[in-house]
Scaffold this active site. Sequence first.
Site, PDB file in Angstrom:
ATOM      1  N   LYS A  76       1.049  -1.283  -0.057  1.00 42.19           N
ATOM      2  CA  LYS A  76       0.037   0.185  -0.060  1.00 42.19           C
ATOM      3  C   LYS A  76       0.941   1.271  -0.042  1.00 42.19           C
ATOM      4  O   LYS A  76       0.612   2.175  -0.717  1.00 42.19           O
ATOM      5  CB  LYS A  76      -0.810   0.016   1.257  1.00 42.19           C
ATOM      6  CG  LYS A  76      -1.818  -1.172   1.211  1.00 42.19           C
ATOM      7  CD  LYS A  76      -2.695  -1.146   2.705  1.00 42.19           C
ATOM      8  CE  LYS A  76      -2.007  -1.144   3.765  1.00 42.19           C
ATOM      9  NZ  LYS A  76      -1.268  -2.407   4.159  1.00 42.19           N
ATOM     10  N   ARG A  82      -9.142   0.895   9.597  1.00 40.86           N
ATOM     11  CA  ARG A  82      -8.475  -0.532   9.824  1.00 40.86           C
ATOM     12  C   ARG A  82      -9.760  -1.386  10.932  1.00 40.86           C
ATOM     13  O   ARG A  82      -9.346  -2.595  10.925  1.00 40.86           O
ATOM     14  CB  ARG A  82      -7.464  -0.462  10.554  1.00 40.86           C
ATOM     15  CG  ARG A  82      -6.038  -1.138   9.842  1.00 40.86           C
ATOM     16  CD  ARG A  82      -5.083  -0.711  10.686  1.00 40.86           C
ATOM     17  NE  ARG A  82      -3.983  -1.568  10.265  1.00 40.86           N
ATOM     18  CZ  ARG A  82      -2.790  -1.054   9.703  1.00 40.86           C
ATOM     19  NH1 ARG A  82      -3.053   0.201   9.339  1.00 40.86           N
ATOM     20  NH2 ARG A  82      -1.778  -1.780   9.623  1.00 40.86           N
ATOM     21  N   ARG A  94      11.787  -5.966   3.871  1.00 42.94           N
ATOM     22  CA  ARG A  94      11.663  -4.464   3.560  1.00 42.94           C
ATOM     23  C   ARG A  94      12.511  -3.726   4.507  1.00 42.94           C
ATOM     24  O   ARG A  94      13.163  -4.305   5.401  1.00 42.94           O
ATOM     25  CB  ARG A  94      10.070  -4.181   4.360  1.00 42.94           C
ATOM     26  CG  ARG A  94      10.004  -2.605   4.327  1.00 42.94           C
ATOM     27  CD  ARG A  94       8.708  -2.270   4.721  1.00 42.94           C
ATOM     28  NE  ARG A  94       8.058  -2.715   5.745  1.00 42.94           N
ATOM     29  CZ  ARG A  94       6.688  -2.769   5.841  1.00 42.94           C
ATOM     30  NH1 ARG A  94       6.042  -1.958   5.177  1.00 42.94           N
ATOM     31  NH2 ARG A  94       6.212  -3.490   6.842  1.00 42.94           N
ATOM     32  N   ARG A 145      11.986  -2.357  10.034  1.00 40.45           N
ATOM     33  CA  ARG A 145      11.118  -1.959  11.113  1.00 40.45           C
ATOM     34  C   ARG A 145      11.085  -3.092  12.130  1.00 40.45           C
ATOM     35  O   ARG A 145      10.980  -4.396  11.834  1.00 40.45           O
ATOM     36  CB  ARG A 145       9.599  -1.662  10.238  1.00 40.45           C
ATOM     37  CG  ARG A 145       9.356  -0.377   9.963  1.00 40.45           C
ATOM     38  CD  ARG A 145       8.026  -0.219   9.242  1.00 40.45           C
ATOM     39  NE  ARG A 145       7.010  -0.999   9.445  1.00 40.45           N
ATOM     40  CZ  ARG A 145       5.976  -0.849   8.759  1.00 40.45           C
ATOM     41  NH1 ARG A 145       5.828   0.176   7.580  1.00 40.45           N
ATOM     42  NH2 ARG A 145       4.586  -1.566   9.282  1.00 40.45           N
ATOM     43  N   ARG A 151       0.283  -9.258  13.367  1.00 46.62           N
ATOM     44  CA  ARG A 151      -0.373  -8.383  12.439  1.00 46.62           C
ATOM     45  C   ARG A 151      -1.275  -8.855  11.252  1.00 46.62           C
ATOM     46  O   ARG A 151      -2.277  -8.384  10.876  1.00 46.62           O
ATOM     47  CB  ARG A 151       0.810  -7.257  11.415  1.00 46.62           C
ATOM     48  CG  ARG A 151       1.418  -6.418  12.384  1.00 46.62           C
ATOM     49  CD  ARG A 151       2.868  -6.121  11.907  1.00 46.62           C
ATOM     50  NE  ARG A 151       2.585  -5.170  10.528  1.00 46.62           N
ATOM     51  CZ  ARG A 151       3.723  -5.199   9.780  1.00 46.62           C
ATOM     52  NH1 ARG A 151       4.770  -5.630  10.125  1.00 46.62           N
ATOM     53  NH2 ARG A 151       3.587  -4.153   8.771  1.00 46.62           N
TER      54      ARG A 151
HETATM   55  P1  AP5 Z   1       4.935  -1.654   1.551  1.00 44.99           P
HETATM   56  O1  AP5 Z   1       4.489  -0.690   0.476  1.00 44.99           O
HETATM   57  O2  AP5 Z   1       5.697  -1.030   2.621  1.00 44.99           O
HETATM   58  O3  AP5 Z   1       3.583  -2.365   2.052  1.00 44.99           O
HETATM   59  P2  AP5 Z   1       2.444  -2.007   2.995  1.00 44.99           P
HETATM   60  O4  AP5 Z   1       1.408  -2.413   2.410  1.00 44.99           O
HETATM   61  O5  AP5 Z   1       2.469  -0.344   2.967  1.00 44.99           O
HETATM   62  O6  AP5 Z   1       2.820  -2.383   4.310  1.00 44.99           O
HETATM   63  P3  AP5 Z   1       2.739  -2.051   5.765  1.00 44.99           P
HETATM   64  O7  AP5 Z   1       3.439  -2.822   6.597  1.00 44.99           O
HETATM   65  O8  AP5 Z   1       3.648  -0.577   5.876  1.00 44.99           O
HETATM   66  O9  AP5 Z   1       1.356  -1.743   6.205  1.00 44.99           O
HETATM   67  P4  AP5 Z   1       0.677  -2.109   7.356  1.00 44.99           P
HETATM   68  O10 AP5 Z   1      -0.630  -1.799   7.162  1.00 44.99           O
HETATM   69  O11 AP5 Z   1       0.996  -3.264   8.123  1.00 44.99           O
HETATM   70  O12 AP5 Z   1       1.484  -0.671   8.235  1.00 44.99           O
HETATM   71  P5  AP5 Z   1       1.181   0.472   8.949  1.00 44.99           P
HETATM   72  O13 AP5 Z   1       2.434   1.292   8.696  1.00 44.99           O
HETATM   73  O14 AP5 Z   1      -0.019   0.909   8.149  1.00 44.99           O
HETATM   74  O15 AP5 Z   1       5.816  -2.944   1.059  1.00 44.99           O
HETATM   75  C1  AP5 Z   1       6.090  -3.841   1.629  1.00 44.99           C
HETATM   76  C2  AP5 Z   1       7.493  -4.437   1.110  1.00 44.99           C
HETATM   77  O16 AP5 Z   1       7.270  -4.990  -0.283  1.00 44.99           O
HETATM   78  C3  AP5 Z   1       8.648  -3.431   1.033  1.00 44.99           C
HETATM   79  O17 AP5 Z   1       9.790  -3.809   1.159  1.00 44.99           O
HETATM   80  C4  AP5 Z   1       8.495  -2.988  -0.665  1.00 44.99           C
HETATM   81  O18 AP5 Z   1       9.698  -2.547  -1.183  1.00 44.99           O
HETATM   82  C5  AP5 Z   1       8.140  -4.324  -1.212  1.00 44.99           C
HETATM   83  N1  AP5 Z   1       7.163  -4.253  -2.356  1.00 44.99           N
HETATM   84  C6  AP5 Z   1       6.028  -3.414  -2.415  1.00 44.99           C
HETATM   85  N2  AP5 Z   1       5.677  -3.727  -3.520  1.00 44.99           N
HETATM   86  C7  AP5 Z   1       6.080  -4.834  -4.181  1.00 44.99           C
HETATM   87  C8  AP5 Z   1       6.010  -5.482  -5.611  1.00 44.99           C
HETATM   88  N3  AP5 Z   1       4.926  -5.366  -6.274  1.00 44.99           N
HETATM   89  N4  AP5 Z   1       6.946  -6.682  -5.737  1.00 44.99           N
HETATM   90  C9  AP5 Z   1       7.710  -6.868  -4.716  1.00 44.99           C
HETATM   91  N5  AP5 Z   1       8.111  -6.326  -3.570  1.00 44.99           N
HETATM   92  C10 AP5 Z   1       7.226  -5.050  -3.252  1.00 44.99           C
HETATM   93  O19 AP5 Z   1       0.783   0.234  10.397  1.00 44.99           O
HETATM   94  C11 AP5 Z   1       1.727  -0.167  11.094  1.00 44.99           C
HETATM   95  C12 AP5 Z   1       1.269  -0.551  12.785  1.00 44.99           C
HETATM   96  O20 AP5 Z   1       0.658   1.066  13.185  1.00 44.99           O
HETATM   97  C13 AP5 Z   1      -0.134  -1.328  12.884  1.00 44.99           C
HETATM   98  O21 AP5 Z   1       0.434  -2.592  13.026  1.00 44.99           O
HETATM   99  C14 AP5 Z   1      -0.496  -0.643  14.007  1.00 44.99           C
HETATM  100  O22 AP5 Z   1       0.011  -1.081  15.143  1.00 44.99           O
HETATM  101  C15 AP5 Z   1      -0.486   0.611  13.995  1.00 44.99           C
HETATM  102  N6  AP5 Z   1      -1.735   1.397  13.039  1.00 44.99           N
HETATM  103  C16 AP5 Z   1      -1.458   2.052  11.894  1.00 44.99           C
HETATM  104  N7  AP5 Z   1      -2.675   2.377  11.407  1.00 44.99           N
HETATM  105  C17 AP5 Z   1      -3.613   1.998  12.467  1.00 44.99           C
HETATM  106  C18 AP5 Z   1      -5.186   2.209  12.537  1.00 44.99           C
HETATM  107  N8  AP5 Z   1      -5.749   2.718  11.546  1.00 44.99           N
HETATM  108  N9  AP5 Z   1      -5.722   1.447  13.501  1.00 44.99           N
HETATM  109  C19 AP5 Z   1      -4.942   0.832  14.601  1.00 44.99           C
HETATM  110  N10 AP5 Z   1      -3.651   0.776  14.349  1.00 44.99           N
HETATM  111  C20 AP5 Z   1      -3.131   1.364  13.349  1.00 44.99           C
END
Ligand code: AP5
Length: 261
Positions: A43, A122, A161, A194, A205
């Site tokens: 994402k 979420r 990542r 991370r 997660r």
């Molecule tokens: P990346 O683009 O980083 O993936 P992502 O979907 O953004 O993954 P996240 O882990 O950041 O999402 P998340 O939803 O768990 O974390 P968030 O920060 O929101 O890509 C991942 C990897 O794949 C990278 O290395 C990239 O280079 C690679 N890649 C990408 N596309 C590719 C492709 N096509 N082919 C190959 N490789 C590829 O949340 C973190 C934490 O914050 C949560 O766990 C929670 O504790 C808290 N939090 C955040 N928002 C909330 C909420 N609304 N409610 C409650 N808790 C929350």
Amino acid sequence: MGGADQPDRAAWLQGPAAHCNPQPGKTENPWRLILLGPPGVGKGTQAEMLHLRLHACHLSTGDVFRAAGARKECDLSPAMKAALEYMRRGDLVPDSIVWEMVLERSGCLRCGGGFLLDGFPRTIHQAESLKRLMENQNIPLHAVVNYELPQGDIVQRLSGRRTCKECKAVYHVTERPPKIADACDRCGGALFQREDDRPESVKVRLEAYEEKTAPLTEFYRGMRVLLPVSATGTPEEICERTVAALEARKAKTPATGVPHS
Ligand code: AP5
């Protein structure tokens, strides 16, 4: 701050006291989108690419928590300290803390450049709160892009990542490696893994996603805004697929407020 290839997200990352420079590019008929999908599906990677195509701002709740985590411990409110503890374990942060943080930044939802919400909502509770806020303020939601990928590929993406300490650009050790090992192509900053990408946090997660976030697909299907997109292939291919799906939706539903170019 800001620029054609670096979104200016000061008001989102630092809070309402900060001001953004105007977004470059098109601001007529801005897109207002939610990016949905499991952790690690890509994402954040897509949000950065879509920002360049659609000019809408990338608003990630995870980035706000990580930006807070980089501040000194004594500068953090008790609620933010608790939020960071949930995040380290891989658990969702409680709805009340997330909603307070989003509400403080709700000006970003009214921004003339539009938005790409990443990581929010979420839970059903968050989705309902957002729906009420947007309805009350007459802010349209054009689509919810739901990225889909088999779980094995997700774990592979998360375990490789690496993120830049300085500008937060995202890499992958094999799929999107930096030109120089462990250094950011964009700013030269050090790359790190991370804390919540460790296997024990990844498991938590993925479980939290299945239990609390996956039901949002039905919620948004019911609102007729769900747009499923396969997240297989290269980031460039997925971005093209997303833009094509959005354009097709725009052609099919011209009366729903979907932007016209
Ligand atoms: P990346 O683009 O980083 O993936 P992502 O979907 O953004 O993954 P996240 O882990 O950041 O999402 P998340 O939803 O768990 O974390 P968030 O920060 O929101 O890509 C991942 C990897 O794949 C990278 O290395 C990239 O280079 C690679 N890649 C990408 N596309 C590719 C492709 N096509 N082919 C190959 N490789 C590829 O949340 C973190 C934490 O914050 C949560 O766990 C929670 O504790 C808290 N939090 C955040 N928002 C909330 C909420 N609304 N409610 C409650 N808790 C929350």
